[in-house]
Enzyme design. Structure first.
Site, PDB file in Angstrom:
ATOM      1  N   THR A  53       0.830  -1.203   0.000  1.00 54.52           N
ATOM      2  CA  THR A  53       0.000   0.000   0.000  1.00 54.52           C
ATOM      3  C   THR A  53       0.863   1.251   0.000  1.00 54.52           C
ATOM      4  OG1 THR A  53      -1.723  -1.205   1.182  1.00 54.52           O
ATOM      5  CG2 THR A  53      -1.903   1.186   1.189  1.00 54.52           C
ATOM      6  N   TYR A 141       4.329 -11.513   7.307  1.00 54.77           N
ATOM      7  CA  TYR A 141       3.205 -11.114   6.461  1.00 54.77           C
ATOM      8  C   TYR A 141       2.863 -12.286   5.552  1.00 54.77           C
ATOM      9  CZ  TYR A 141       0.452  -8.001   3.391  1.00 54.77           C
ATOM     10  OH  TYR A 141      -0.550  -7.398   2.664  1.00 54.77           O
ATOM     11  N   LYS A 169       0.802 -10.783  10.235  1.00 52.85           N
ATOM     12  CA  LYS A 169      -0.278 -10.104   9.520  1.00 52.85           C
ATOM     13  C   LYS A 169      -0.867 -11.138   8.569  1.00 52.85           C
ATOM     14  CE  LYS A 169      -1.393  -6.489   6.173  1.00 52.85           C
ATOM     15  NZ  LYS A 169      -0.862  -5.454   5.249  1.00 52.85           N
ATOM     16  N   VAL A 209      -4.215  -4.608  10.517  1.00 55.10           N
ATOM     17  CA  VAL A 209      -3.409  -3.699   9.706  1.00 55.10           C
ATOM     18  C   VAL A 209      -4.317  -3.318   8.547  1.00 55.10           C
ATOM     19  CG1 VAL A 209      -1.328  -3.378   8.347  1.00 55.10           C
ATOM     20  CG2 VAL A 209      -1.266  -4.829  10.395  1.00 55.10           C
TER      21      VAL A 209
END
Length: 298
Positions: A53, A141, A169, A209
């Protein structure tokens, strides 16, 4: 910063976009302004920088380090700054870790190596190599839709033995599997897919998140407050009210492009994305605004 060991990076973190100027340069002042807004006005406990992002594929290593340093200076000890430092190259990831630590990050986000699709035993070696070199706590992640390889349960359990690896995450979008991994490993799990924030939190994940937290952080914080207070009816009502926001910022177009459109419309730092991503067109921007208006976001 958080002092809750069960939530090592806080409860609500924004996967923060990287603001650019109109000519595509890194907007350092804008990044500090946006970070302050997210922490002080949107109730975010932490900021994740240099993720997808944050357009990590198109920012230089020097820009990544500059961004972390600027945001860490802006938010001080009011929020946790987690720096994305993962890549599909172990040696490069080691360089990114060192740079993030020099810049003042409080934690590291390490994505599963993408494209090359290492086997599970290779993933263990990769992440343990990075964790051995790191001074900061690590959030793994797990995002198989983008990386092409999932962190399997036995792999997560093995990696959890490393003292630097404290969280995951989870963007697998499979709450049951994530729950099994969480219970087996003892790691703190953070949801990484905004359309299941409530369900993931109710299942035992410690937070999120979030991308929609750029504009709906306060609402998400209130939803988590309601769950913590045992008021599931209120939490469900808040979640239902966020449906247009999720559609606007996640499904109307590519996610970070949608967020930048919404931020720019409100005079907040965003700027254009870098190619191969491009700014939302007029019709898409109008759709985003109509959905945000439907959700009561000015």
């Amino acid at each position: 910063m958080t002092s809750d060991a069960t939530r090592p990076f806080g409860r609500l973190l924004t996967a923060m976009i990287t603001p650019f100027t109109d000519d595509g340069a890194l907007d350092v002042d804008g990044a500090q302004t946006l970070a302050t807004y997210l922490v002080d006005e949107q109730r975010c406990d932490g900021l994740v920088l240099n993720g997808t992002t944050g357009e990590s594929p198109t920012t230089t290593d020097a820009e990544k380090e500059t961004l972390v340093r600027a945001v860490a200076e802006a938010v001080g000890d009011r929020a946790t700054v987690v720096a994305g430092a993962g890549s599909y190259d172990t040696a490069h990831s080691l360089e990114l870790i060192a740079a993030a630590e020099r810049a003042g990050a409080h934690g590291l986000l390490l994505v599963t190596p993408y494209y090359s699709r290492p086997t599970q035993d290779m993933l263990v070696r990769h992440f343990n190599t990075l964790a051995d070199a790191a001074e900061l706590p690590i959030m793994l992640y797990d995002i198989p839709p983008r990386s092409g390889r999932e962190l399997e349960r036995d792999t997560v359990v093995t990696l959890a033995k490393h003292p630097k690896i404290v969280a995951v995450k989870d963007a697998t979008q499979r709450i049951y599997d994530a729950q099994r991994k969480r219970v087996a490993s003892g790691l703190a799990y953070y949801n990484g897919v905004d359309d299941i924030n409530l369900a993931a939190y109710a299942s035992g994940q410690v937070g999120a998140v979030s991308v929609i937290a750029h504009l709906a952080g306060k609402r998400l914080a209130e939803m988590f407050d309601a769950v913590d207070a045992g008021d599931i009816v209120r939490a469900r009502s808040i979640s239902d009210g966020l449906l247009p926001v999720v559609w606007a910022l996640q499904d109307s177009t590519q996610g970070l492009c949608a967020v930048k459109s919404a931020l720019n419309a409100r005079g907040l730092p965003g700027g254009p994305p870098r190619p191969p991503l491009y700014a939302a067109d007029v019709d898409t921007s109008a759709l985003i605004e109509s959905l945000l208006k439907e959700a009561g976001i000015a």
